[in-house]
Enzyme design. Structure first.
Site, PDB file in Angstrom:
ATOM      1  N   ASN A 118      39.895  39.275  45.998  1.00 46.64           N
ATOM      2  CA  ASN A 118      40.979  39.061  45.039  1.00 46.64           C
ATOM      3  C   ASN A 118      41.165  37.578  44.812  1.00 46.64           C
ATOM      4  O   ASN A 118      41.247  36.808  45.769  1.00 46.64           O
ATOM      5  CB  ASN A 118      42.298  39.613  45.573  1.00 46.64           C
ATOM      6  CG  ASN A 118      42.360  41.133  45.625  1.00 46.64           C
ATOM      7  OD1 ASN A 118      43.431  41.689  45.775  1.00 46.64           O
ATOM      8  ND2 ASN A 118      41.247  41.818  45.523  1.00 46.64           N
ATOM      9  N   HIS A 138      46.628  37.727  37.585  1.00 49.62           N
ATOM     10  CA  HIS A 138      47.149  36.687  36.707  1.00 49.62           C
ATOM     11  C   HIS A 138      46.033  35.703  36.392  1.00 49.62           C
ATOM     12  O   HIS A 138      46.137  34.510  36.646  1.00 49.62           O
ATOM     13  CB  HIS A 138      48.357  35.971  37.324  1.00 49.62           C
ATOM     14  CG  HIS A 138      49.451  36.908  37.692  1.00 49.62           C
ATOM     15  ND1 HIS A 138      50.263  37.478  36.742  1.00 49.62           N
ATOM     16  CD2 HIS A 138      49.845  37.408  38.886  1.00 49.62           C
ATOM     17  CE1 HIS A 138      51.122  38.288  37.347  1.00 49.62           C
ATOM     18  NE2 HIS A 138      50.885  38.263  38.644  1.00 49.62           N
TER      19      HIS A 138
END
Length: 123
Positions: free
Chosen positions: A40, A23
């Site tokens: 991440n 996102h």
């Protein structure tokens, strides 16, 4: 600094293989930061530079680090391998490998396999 699609990540930033941006919007990475392999990052993550004091510098991340939504890493701090930073956590201290970090001030919880089943795009 390069800014595209709501991302501020300079081309000169040292980034290991397997980076995953979940996102991806509103992510800011200081150009002097170092990002290890298989890391991440999620929406709102910030890597800030400290310009003075004992934490002068930019963050250095090890391998397999998971950074939750709106987490902030500031200063010349080091995060080890297999570290999970919970959403909305402010990190301004070194974090040993195999840890979960929560809150502000950051609380470090030792945990083997801290990022098991969290890391995407592992290479």
């Amino acid at each position: 600094m390069a800014c595209k699609y709501g991302l501020e990540i300079a081309p000169a930033t040292s980034i290991g293989e397997g980076l995953y941006l979940g996102h991806a919007f509103g992510i800011t990475v200081n150009p002097n930061a170092v990002i290890g392999r298989n890391c991440n990052m999620h929406k709102g993550v910030t890597f800030g530079r400290e310009n003075r004091g004992k934490r002068k510098g930019a963050p250095v991340l090890g391998d397999c680090v998971w950074l939750g939504v709106n987490s902030t890493i500031v200063g010349g701090v080091r995060l080890g391998n297999d570290v999970l930073v919970a959403p909305n956590t402010y990190v301004n201290c070194d974090v040993p490998s195999h840890s979960i970090v929560i809150g502000h001030p950051c609380k470090i919880i030792s945990r083997d396999g801290a990022t098991d089943e969290y890391i995407n795009n592992r290479v």
